[in-house]
Motif scaffolding. Structure first.
Motif, short mmCIF file in Angstrom:
data_model
loop_
_atom_site.label_atom_id
_atom_site.label_comp_id
_atom_site.label_asym_id
_atom_site.label_seq_id
_atom_site.Cartn_x
_atom_site.Cartn_y
_atom_site.Cartn_z
N UNK A 112 0.84 -1.20 0.00
CA UNK A 112 0.00 0.00 0.00
C UNK A 112 0.87 1.25 0.00
N UNK A 113 1.93 1.23 0.82
CA UNK A 113 2.85 2.37 0.86
C UNK A 113 3.63 2.49 -0.45
N UNK A 114 3.98 1.36 -1.05
CA UNK A 114 4.71 1.40 -2.32
C UNK A 114 3.85 1.98 -3.43
N UNK A 115 2.56 1.57 -3.48
CA UNK A 115 1.64 2.08 -4.50
C UNK A 115 1.43 3.58 -4.33
N UNK A 116 1.16 4.00 -3.10
CA UNK A 116 0.96 5.42 -2.83
C UNK A 116 2.22 6.22 -3.10
N UNK A 117 3.37 5.63 -2.76
CA UNK A 117 4.64 6.30 -3.00
C UNK A 117 4.90 6.51 -4.47
N UNK A 275 -3.26 5.72 3.28
CA UNK A 275 -1.88 6.05 3.66
C UNK A 275 -1.26 7.08 2.71
N UNK A 276 -1.95 7.38 1.61
CA UNK A 276 -1.45 8.40 0.68
C UNK A 276 -1.24 9.73 1.41
N UNK A 277 -2.06 9.97 2.44
CA UNK A 277 -1.97 11.26 3.14
C UNK A 277 -0.65 11.38 3.90
N UNK A 429 -6.56 16.94 -2.54
CA UNK A 429 -5.15 16.71 -2.82
C UNK A 429 -4.98 15.85 -4.07
N UNK A 430 -5.68 14.72 -4.10
CA UNK A 430 -5.61 13.84 -5.27
C UNK A 430 -6.17 14.53 -6.51
N UNK A 431 -7.23 15.31 -6.32
CA UNK A 431 -7.85 16.01 -7.45
C UNK A 431 -6.88 17.00 -8.07
N UNK A 432 -6.19 17.76 -7.24
CA UNK A 432 -5.28 18.77 -7.78
C UNK A 432 -4.04 18.12 -8.37
N UNK A 433 -3.60 16.96 -7.82
CA UNK A 433 -2.48 16.25 -8.41
C UNK A 433 -2.85 15.74 -9.80
N UNK A 434 -4.08 15.28 -9.95
CA UNK A 434 -4.56 14.84 -11.26
C UNK A 434 -4.59 16.01 -12.24
N UNK A 435 -5.04 17.18 -11.76
CA UNK A 435 -5.09 18.37 -12.62
C UNK A 435 -3.69 18.82 -13.04
N UNK A 436 -2.72 18.70 -12.14
CA UNK A 436 -1.34 19.10 -12.46
C UNK A 436 -0.79 18.20 -13.57
N UNK A 437 -1.06 16.90 -13.49
CA UNK A 437 -0.61 15.98 -14.54
C UNK A 437 -1.29 16.32 -15.87
N UNK A 525 -0.01 9.00 -13.85
CA UNK A 525 -0.36 9.79 -12.67
C UNK A 525 -1.86 10.10 -12.64
N UNK A 526 -2.43 10.42 -13.80
CA UNK A 526 -3.87 10.71 -13.89
C UNK A 526 -4.69 9.50 -13.46
N UNK A 527 -4.36 8.32 -14.02
CA UNK A 527 -5.16 7.13 -13.72
C UNK A 527 -5.01 6.72 -12.25
N UNK A 528 -3.79 6.84 -11.69
CA UNK A 528 -3.59 6.43 -10.29
C UNK A 528 -4.31 7.37 -9.33
N UNK A 529 -4.24 8.67 -9.59
CA UNK A 529 -4.92 9.63 -8.71
C UNK A 529 -6.43 9.47 -8.77
N UNK A 530 -6.97 9.30 -9.96
CA UNK A 530 -8.43 9.10 -10.09
C UNK A 530 -8.87 7.78 -9.47
N UNK A 531 -8.01 6.77 -9.59
CA UNK A 531 -8.35 5.47 -9.00
C UNK A 531 -8.40 5.57 -7.48
N UNK A 532 -7.44 6.30 -6.89
CA UNK A 532 -7.42 6.47 -5.44
C UNK A 532 -8.59 7.35 -4.98
N UNK A 533 -8.97 8.35 -5.80
CA UNK A 533 -10.14 9.17 -5.48
C UNK A 533 -11.38 8.30 -5.37
N UNK A 534 -11.50 7.34 -6.29
CA UNK A 534 -12.66 6.45 -6.28
C UNK A 534 -12.75 5.58 -5.05
#
Length: 586
Positions: A112-117, A275-277, A429-437, A525-534
């Motif tokens: 989980x930490x590796x995926x979030x990292x 744990x992403x936080x 946080x995840x939303x803005x990271x997705x927007x940055x990508x 990055x887009x797909x991972x952030x949106x997946x975590x948002x879900x």
């Protein structure tokens, strides 16, 4: 002569001024009549600003003049590495790890930490390219204004600033709870109970307010001083973390790793979203670009270097915990302290508590720096009153902006309990990271008046395919659909969208440091952030929608008209300067 008079006027004006003109200098707010006229023009003004994009020159040069005094360029790559470490490595690793290992992931909490990292590192890559190219205090706010326009930048910035303020209040309450527990084993020991107030707001916390005031006071006194205090204390914290890892592995049992996936893949992903936080905070460091001596060199080293190291440290700490203690026996309230107590090292729990307190303190310090600079750039753009953009001539820091975030976070921390604050999940946080990508892809593939329309159409088709397929995969996972057909279709569409972008021409190349493997890494990055948002659940979506709606009302009543006036005023100034240059050349 006029310029000299203007400079003299600025120099003699007091920093501490509070007139109406200092808060609302725009034409639309001069009188009630002018404001009513502005409101009547809301629709055409919204159309004008909806997709209006800023420019690097505007963010780096024009807007900085609003601050009247420059921020001091005093940070190096060494400062940035430890600012990132101090901001990211807070109490989260000590609090969240045990909870998620016990409830959701088991020993697979390491994955989980590796995926979030990995997801955080991809976002760091995107931030780094922007920060090296556009070293400005506004961070993501400025990047999004330049590439995606005013409106999206405002909604995203408003949400993440709100989240940062609530997060600071939460850290203040957590600091108070930890400190009280060390004294009396009662986290509410130092709080004042007021029965007449509703539950969740009836435990007043003066210590949390004091901690916030001290942290923000240090941040106001000077950036270099704050950075020095941070890296000294972070070195101590790093030594304590090394102790936890070494002694954890010395007392480890491989039998505790069985079964490795007690809750399956679903538990690992769910834990990864939580744990992403523990990785958030690096975006606040990106806000320090304006005060970095050599941003194009130091920011890539500072951000990418620190986050790579932090990911390894987090995975080792998580592995040490689940090998010391069976995941079913982990104390979710004090995982590491209880783990050392179980192996006969009761004294070590005090080291863990000190490390957690230090982590929260440095997170508050770096957070107060980043939040104030984020607020400063928003004020420079006149989305909030420009008085909060002023930089103090002696300290070289945005004192007014720091006072604003201090006041708000202190009020929230004084009244609101931790469970109320934790309900405000970090969707933003995840939303803005997705927007940055997304903004990075736009920056590489679209340049106004350069990119042909047919290529723009192809690019947008590919981009919406990537985002749409990512949302589809996230929706499938959130609906507990585990059939392979839906995921295969979503994955294939994502791959085709990204592959299609590979064959398009890039119309901008980074001058200094760029994200490698574009478009693949930003697309991932887009797909991972949106997946975590879900994976966050309905409450997080509802909170985001409600907060965005409130911010939209403010934007339509205030922000829209202020930015419209400033944008058109700057256009007129630019035209006058061009005419003046033409006359001079003749």
């Amino acid at each position: 002569m006029d310029e000299a008079q203007a400079t003299s006027s600025t120099a003699t004006r007091s920093y501490w001024r509070w007139s109406k003109k200092d808060f609302f200098p725009e034409t639309s707010f001069q009188t009630m009549s002018s404001y009513k006229t502005a409101l009547s023009q809301t629709c055409p003004r919204l159309t004008d600003r909806l997709l209006a994009r800023s420019s690097s020159t505007n963010e780096l040069v024009t807007l900085q003049k609003v601050s009247e005094n420059p921020m001091q360029k005093c940070l190096t790559w060494w400062d940035l590495i430890w600012l990132s470490f101090g901001s990211v490595v807070g109490s989260g690793i000590f609090v969240i790890t045990g909870q998620e290992a016990h409830v959701n992931a088991g020993p697979a909490i390491v994955l989980s930490y590796a995926i979030s990292g990995l997801s955080a590192l991809l976002s760091v890559f995107c931030y780094t390219e922007f920060a090296a190219e556009i070293p400005v205090a506004g961070g993501s706010f400025s990047y999004l204004r330049i590439e995606l326009g005013d409106f999206i930048a405002f909604i995203a910035a408003g949400n993440i600033l709100l989240e940062a303020l609530v997060g600071a209040a939460g850290l203040g309450r957590s600091w108070s709870s930890y400190f009280a527990s060390m004294i009396n084993n009662d986290s509410d020991f130092l709080r004042i109970k007021v029965d007449s107030l509703p539950k969740g707001f009836n435990l007043l916390d003066p210590l949390a307010v004091l901690v916030l005031l001290v942290a923000n006071g240090i941040a106001m006194s000077g950036t270099k001083r704050t950075s020095s205090l941070n890296w000294i204390s972070s070195l101590v914290s790093g030594a304590l973390i090394v102790f936890v890892i070494i002694f954890g592995f010395i007392h480890a049992k491989t039998s505790n790793l069985e079964p490795f996936f007690p809750f399956g893949a679903e538990g690992v992903i769910k834990a990864a979203a939580v744990v992403y936080w523990s990785y958030t905070g690096f975006d606040m460091v990106a806000n320090m670009a304006e005060e970095t001596k050599k941003p194009r060199r130091d920011i890539p080293i500072g951000l990418v270097g620190s986050m790579s190291g932090i990911t390894v440290v987090y995975c080792l700490m998580a592995l040490a915990l689940v090998m010391m203690v069976k995941y079913t026996e982990i104390d979710v309230n004090a995982a590491y302290s209880a783990a050392f107590e179980q192996i006969g090292m009761k004294w070590a729990k005090y080291l863990v508590s000190i490390c957690a307190l230090k982590g929260m303190t440095t997170s508050l310090l770096v957070g107060s720096l980043g939040q104030a600079r984020y607020t400063t750039q928003i004020a420079r753009a006149h989305m909030i009153p420009p008085i909060f953009a002023l930089v103090h001539p002696k300290t070289g820091t945005p004192v007014n902006a720091t006072l604003l975030v201090t006041m708000i976070s202190s009020i929230v921390a004084f009244f609101s309990s931790l469970d109320v604050l934790s309900s405000v999940l970090s969707f933003s946080t995840l939303f803005i990271f997705m927007l940055i990508a997304t903004a990075l892809l736009v920056r590489r593939y679209y340049v106004k008046d350069v990119t042909p329309k047919n290529e723009l159409t192809k690019f947008l088709t590919c981009l919406f395919t990537i985002i749409g397929s990512s949302i589809g995969a996230s929706a499938l996972w959130n609906s507990h659909e585990r059939g392979w057909i839906g995921y295969t279709v979503a994955g294939l569409l994502w791959f085709l969208g990204t592959l299609g972008m590979v064959f398009l021409s890039k119309h901008r190349v980074p001058k200094v440091w760029g994200v490698p493997l574009v478009p693949w890494l930003p697309s991932l990055s887009i797909v991972m952030n949106l997946f975590l948002i879900g994976s966050l659940g309905f409450v997080a979506f509802l909170r985001f929608i409600i907060c965005s709606a409130v911010m939209l009302v403010y934007y339509l009543l205030v922000g829209l008209h202020a930015t419209y006036d400033v944008a058109h005023q700057n256009e007129e100034v630019s035209k006058i300067e061009e005419v003046h240059k033409a006359v001079t050349m003749e």
